[in-house]
Structure formats: structure tokens, C-alpha cells
Write a protein that holds these residues in place. Structure first.
Motif, PDB file in Angstrom:
ATOM      1  N   SER A 194      -9.438   2.358 -51.305  1.00  0.00           N
ATOM      2  CA  SER A 194      -8.046   2.692 -50.976  1.00  0.00           C
ATOM      3  C   SER A 194      -7.105   1.621 -51.516  1.00  0.00           C
ATOM      4  N   ILE A 195      -7.464   0.373 -51.312  1.00  0.00           N
ATOM      5  CA  ILE A 195      -6.655  -0.748 -51.800  1.00  0.00           C
ATOM      6  C   ILE A 195      -6.583  -0.705 -53.328  1.00  0.00           C
ATOM      7  N   ARG A 196      -7.730  -0.467 -53.955  1.00  0.00           N
ATOM      8  CA  ARG A 196      -7.790  -0.392 -55.419  1.00  0.00           C
ATOM      9  C   ARG A 196      -6.946   0.771 -55.930  1.00  0.00           C
ATOM     10  N   SER A 197      -7.052   1.927 -55.290  1.00  0.00           N
ATOM     11  CA  SER A 197      -6.338   3.117 -55.773  1.00  0.00           C
ATOM     12  C   SER A 197      -4.824   2.950 -55.665  1.00  0.00           C
ATOM     13  N   GLU A 198      -4.378   2.144 -54.736  1.00  0.00           N
ATOM     14  CA  GLU A 198      -2.941   1.892 -54.596  1.00  0.00           C
ATOM     15  C   GLU A 198      -2.476   0.691 -55.416  1.00  0.00           C
ATOM     16  N   ARG A 199      -3.445   0.077 -56.111  1.00  0.00           N
ATOM     17  CA  ARG A 199      -3.159  -1.079 -56.971  1.00  0.00           C
ATOM     18  C   ARG A 199      -2.484  -2.215 -56.190  1.00  0.00           C
ATOM     19  N   CYS A 200      -2.970  -2.433 -55.005  1.00  0.00           N
ATOM     20  CA  CYS A 200      -2.468  -3.532 -54.187  1.00  0.00           C
ATOM     21  C   CYS A 200      -2.899  -4.846 -54.848  1.00  0.00           C
ATOM     22  N   PRO A 201      -1.962  -5.725 -55.135  1.00  0.00           N
ATOM     23  CA  PRO A 201      -2.290  -6.960 -55.856  1.00  0.00           C
ATOM     24  C   PRO A 201      -2.826  -8.081 -54.970  1.00  0.00           C
ATOM     25  N   TYR A 202      -3.027  -7.808 -53.694  1.00  0.00           N
ATOM     26  CA  TYR A 202      -3.426  -8.849 -52.756  1.00  0.00           C
ATOM     27  C   TYR A 202      -4.795  -8.573 -52.145  1.00  0.00           C
ATOM     28  N   GLU A 203      -5.452  -9.623 -51.713  1.00  0.00           N
ATOM     29  CA  GLU A 203      -6.584  -9.487 -50.809  1.00  0.00           C
ATOM     30  C   GLU A 203      -5.994  -9.045 -49.471  1.00  0.00           C
ATOM     31  N   CYS A 204      -6.707  -8.193 -48.754  1.00  0.00           N
ATOM     32  CA  CYS A 204      -6.138  -7.593 -47.542  1.00  0.00           C
ATOM     33  C   CYS A 204      -7.044  -7.755 -46.336  1.00  0.00           C
ATOM     34  N   GLU A 205      -6.429  -7.615 -45.172  1.00  0.00           N
ATOM     35  CA  GLU A 205      -7.144  -7.610 -43.901  1.00  0.00           C
ATOM     36  C   GLU A 205      -6.798  -6.330 -43.154  1.00  0.00           C
ATOM     37  N   VAL A 206      -7.838  -5.668 -42.620  1.00  0.00           N
ATOM     38  CA  VAL A 206      -7.684  -4.431 -41.854  1.00  0.00           C
ATOM     39  C   VAL A 206      -8.573  -4.526 -40.623  1.00  0.00           C
ATOM     40  N   ASN A 207      -8.074  -4.052 -39.501  1.00  0.00           N
ATOM     41  CA  ASN A 207      -8.861  -3.973 -38.272  1.00  0.00           C
ATOM     42  C   ASN A 207      -9.224  -2.514 -38.016  1.00  0.00           C
TER      43      ASN A 207
END
Length: 169
Positions: free
Chosen positions: A28-41
Motif C-alpha cells: 500500500s505504501i509502495r503503491s502510493e509512492r510514499c517517500p517515507y518509512e512509515c509506522e502503522v498500528n
């Protein structure tokens, strides 16, 4: 990427859900091209648990399958440009890891099982669908209007298809 998992219930999930959910979140993060490392709970609960959360936060006294609690407000869905701006760093990023704090996903395992049976696919497919759906909410997408709903459905399906998670699972 950090995915924090919690199970508020003592019910088994008969597949490696932590790995699979991590893959869905990462895609999901890749498909949205998010440029950051992320945290999800991600939290699993039952129908009563999610009903209580739904009542408290949405003033709806009914159980549901999944709830999403985004930590971020976007100018446009999936537009991450504002979060790298000066002054936003401390507010939107975990100070210990530097990861972008996307938010929380709460899934009723009880409802997910019911829906998997109702739709004729596996629990794995249902949970993955709910996670992909919630991730899009964490990226600022919604489905209140027909056009938004179609856009979200297309994105959800693309995420799952990329991972080989199909309806016939």
C-alpha cells in the motif's frame, strides 16, 4: 516500516497474519509512492470491542468490520509533500524512529470471519482487503461519493492483485 500488532482477543488466526498484513501495508505504501518509512498500528478485536470504539469515536452504536484512524490530514489523498515541509517533522514523525505516523487500523476478527464466509473467500483474503481499505483511509482517501468509492476499490484491488491475493483464495 514498523507495524505494531495487538490482539485484544484470544482467538487464533490460522495463517501468518503478521507477515501477510506487513506485506499488504508495505505494498500500500509502495503503491502510493510514499517517500517515507512509515509506522502503522493494527489491532484485532471482536464485534463488541469494535462496537464500543465505533460508539465512542463515531457515535454509531453498531459493530463494523474495520475502523481507520488516520494521524495525518492531507491536502489531497496520497499527497505526502506537506509532511516533509519545515516545521512538520516533529508533528508527523516518530521522534525515535523517524517514521511517518500513518495511524491505526482496528479489525473485528469476528466480523471478518463472517464476511469471509458470506463472500465465499478465505479469512486471509478478507483481512488483507480490510487492511488495504484502511491503508487508503490512512492516506486520506474516502468513499463518501461514488467517484471516490470507485477510485478506492480500484486501488484496493490493485494492491491485492500485486500480492496475488485474489477473491478465489
Amino acid at each position: 516500516m514498523t507495524v505494531l500488532m495487538e490482539k485484544e482477543i484470544d482467538e487464533d488466526i490460522e495463517f501468518d497474519y503478521e507477515t501477510v498484513i506487513g506485506q499488504v501495508i508495505e505494498q500500500s505504501i509502495r503503491s502510493e509512492r510514499c517517500p517515507y518509512e512509515c509506522e502503522v498500528n493494527v489491532t484485532f478485536t471482536d464485534n463488541e470491542g469494535i462496537r464500543n470504539i465505533n460508539r465512542e469515536f463515531r457515535e454509531l452504536d453498531v459493530p463494523t468490520d474495520v475502523l481507520s484512524f488516520p494521524m495525518l490530514e492531507y491536502d489531497a489523498p496520497g499527497d505526502f509533500s506537506i509532511f516533509g515541509s519545515e516545521g512538520f517533522q516533529a508533528e508527523y514523525f516518530n521522534p525515535e524512529t523517524g517514521e511517518l505516523l500513518l495511524g491505526d487500523i482496528v479489525i473485528s476478527l469476528e466480523r471478518a470471519k463472517e464476511q469471509a464466509e458470506e463472500y465465499g473467500h478465505s479469512l486471509k483474503r478478507e483481512i488483507c482487503f480490510l487492511v488495504a481499505h484502511s491503508m487508503l483511509h490512512l492516506f486520506g482517501y474516502d468513499h463518501m461519493e461514488e467517484e471516490e468509492r470507485i477510485r478506492m476499490e480500484e486501488k484496493q484491488e490493485a494492491i491485492l492483485q500485486t500480492l496475488g491475493i485474489t477473491r478465489d483464495m
